[in-house]
Design an enzyme around this catalytic site. Sequence first.
Site, PDB file in Angstrom:
ATOM      1  N   GLN A 197       0.632  -1.161   0.148  1.00 45.89           N
ATOM      2  CA  GLN A 197      -0.070   0.189   0.124  1.00 45.89           C
ATOM      3  C   GLN A 197       1.032   1.375   0.179  1.00 45.89           C
ATOM      4  O   GLN A 197       1.713   0.767   0.313  1.00 45.89           O
ATOM      5  CB  GLN A 197      -1.061  -0.161   0.842  1.00 45.89           C
ATOM      6  CG  GLN A 197       0.204   0.174   2.816  1.00 45.89           C
ATOM      7  CD  GLN A 197      -0.844  -0.357   3.702  1.00 45.89           C
ATOM      8  OE1 GLN A 197      -1.613  -1.475   3.131  1.00 45.89           O
ATOM      9  NE2 GLN A 197      -1.365   0.976   4.726  1.00 45.89           N
ATOM     10  N   VAL A 198       0.439   2.505  -0.619  1.00 44.82           N
ATOM     11  CA  VAL A 198       1.280   3.591  -0.673  1.00 44.82           C
ATOM     12  C   VAL A 198       0.194   4.635   0.306  1.00 44.82           C
ATOM     13  O   VAL A 198      -0.805   4.611   0.004  1.00 44.82           O
ATOM     14  CB  VAL A 198       0.813   3.869  -2.302  1.00 44.82           C
ATOM     15  CG1 VAL A 198       1.728   5.162  -2.394  1.00 44.82           C
ATOM     16  CG2 VAL A 198       1.697   2.927  -3.302  1.00 44.82           C
ATOM     17  N   ASP A 346       3.064  -5.349 -15.271  1.00 43.91           N
ATOM     18  CA  ASP A 346       2.085  -4.586 -15.329  1.00 43.91           C
ATOM     19  C   ASP A 346       1.986  -3.173 -15.257  1.00 43.91           C
ATOM     20  O   ASP A 346       1.542  -3.092 -14.741  1.00 43.91           O
ATOM     21  CB  ASP A 346       1.759  -4.657 -13.158  1.00 43.91           C
ATOM     22  CG  ASP A 346       2.234  -6.173 -13.057  1.00 43.91           C
ATOM     23  OD1 ASP A 346       1.624  -7.165 -13.583  1.00 43.91           O
ATOM     24  OD2 ASP A 346       2.860  -5.720 -11.782  1.00 43.91           O
TER      25      ASP A 346
END
Length: 587
Positions: A197-198, A346
């Site tokens: 998570q960021v 990705d």
Amino acid sequence: QRMPRKASEEPSSRRVRARLPSAAETATEPAAAMAASVNAPAAPAQGAGWAEPDFMLGTTRSMVTMMQFNEQKQDYLSCVAELKEGTEEHRRAMDSCHERGAERCVKVAQMHRGLYVKAAQFIASIRGGTGDRGVPRQYTQALRIFTDHAPHKPIGEIAATLRNCMKLGNWPEAPLDDKCTLRWIEDEPIAAASLAQVHRGELQDGTKVAIKVQYPELRKEMASDFAVFKTMGAQIKEMSSGYDLMWVVEDFEKNMTRELDFELEADSGEATAAGLSHLVPRVFVPRVYREFSSKTVLTMEFCEGLAKANDPAALAALGLDPGECAALLCDTFAEMIFVHGRVHADPHAGNVYFRAREGTSSPQLVILDHGLYYDLNENDVRLYFCKYWKACCTKDSATMDAIGQRFAGALRRFLPLILSPWFIFGGTRVSLMEAVAAAQGRLPDSVGIRDVADFVMATREGGANLIGLLHSLGYTRGLLDDLGFSEGRRIASMLRYAIIGDTPEPPKVPKPLTAQDRAWVLWRIALLRCHIGLVAPVAWPLVRFAGATQAPPFWLLAGAPAIATLAAVAAFIWAAPLSRGTLRLQS
């Protein structure tokens, strides 16, 4: 700042033809075997950094997923049991069933995270030319949330991970002070995906940063999942008389091991920034602050004013032209593939963004998440792929067959269709219905899911692992579809870079094509578009009234107007004397 990434024992021809177990078999025998072997010692996952696997944990997660799969399978069977296929009632029932299936997939991914979110990202982003027949739109729409809004952890649970590379005092129990690395950090993440998570924060010098933090329990969950997947793969191989899927699990595990090392991600990001430096300011890769990063934390330059690459409305709100954005995206990734031989694994909507360049309405492409790249320079895959793309565009069957054998072995006939439905005319004996499918931008009905699965396995037998490349192409094609970028423009962009890259050592900074080469590209794309455009309108009448099955040759279609004109002139010349004689008789 958005988020994470994506990711073969050679199958013999006997394995490719082997029978896959049915859904009922995979839901019973393997499940029973796994349940019976919960206490058996599991081989630890390979690669540095993996935790000791918990086989009970992995088994529980996989069996919950299997139960959801069986529920959905029964739902599909029962909802259309009494309905005739092709009717409006059948279509509505299937749409409703797709929606229920998508909801089940969302629940599973939210529950298990990790590899399951990875799978959700893949389904949500990839198209690969299959259209709704491959992945119903209900699934792609529902699972899009996982590209950057997957379930996340409270900030208190990731504090220990941050302390490994930052001075944080007694935070989060006490506020940050001037002795800490950060002035502040937001409690809620701005993005969350499969691996991390960021959070947005600020360094003591006032620099805004995006801090990517790996989920603390992720390594244990993934090690447990891989232990179970290996067990299932071995059982499927035994049940199906040799259909070997273990290489898929092993390749995936190897790639995930690399993705979990954020120091490698920093290396890859810097390499990409250097390789695309000549495109600055049109392309931007955020800087990494290595002094505040580790194997599980990545501190990066924060990017303001971003819009997702698959959101035309958001791009328009920034004053950007979605068509110009799509062209920049397509050109950039084509250069990376054909010229540099480095493939971003990705490129889904959570990792590819645009923003307006300062003081202009011109787009800047922002590429995030450099955790995994595929190297096409091994075994000269990049060079041969350049030649193969050119051959597909020129309908050079001999070259397509030779390089296709190298890439995909016995199932090389599927490779052009996977790359683009427009390449269908590169082979021989094209059916009329296949030509219609090409015009609609989808795989023909004659190509089933089993064919695609066998093709994937055959790419290993053919001497080159193209799975990563095809995977990335599917992602970018999905983004381009969302922006309304036509298939002809996509093929043309890639053809230009295939020409530039068709040399053993292409220039690091691609040189513009000559006027002659640009004209040749336009000519080849026009011929492809014309061929498909001429066949599609006449396909149904030829099938319905003439019983035809094969598409007529291009020369006949292209010459049809001229032939019809000559026939009309001949008929007029022949009929003119008769009409004059008739008039004399009447007079």
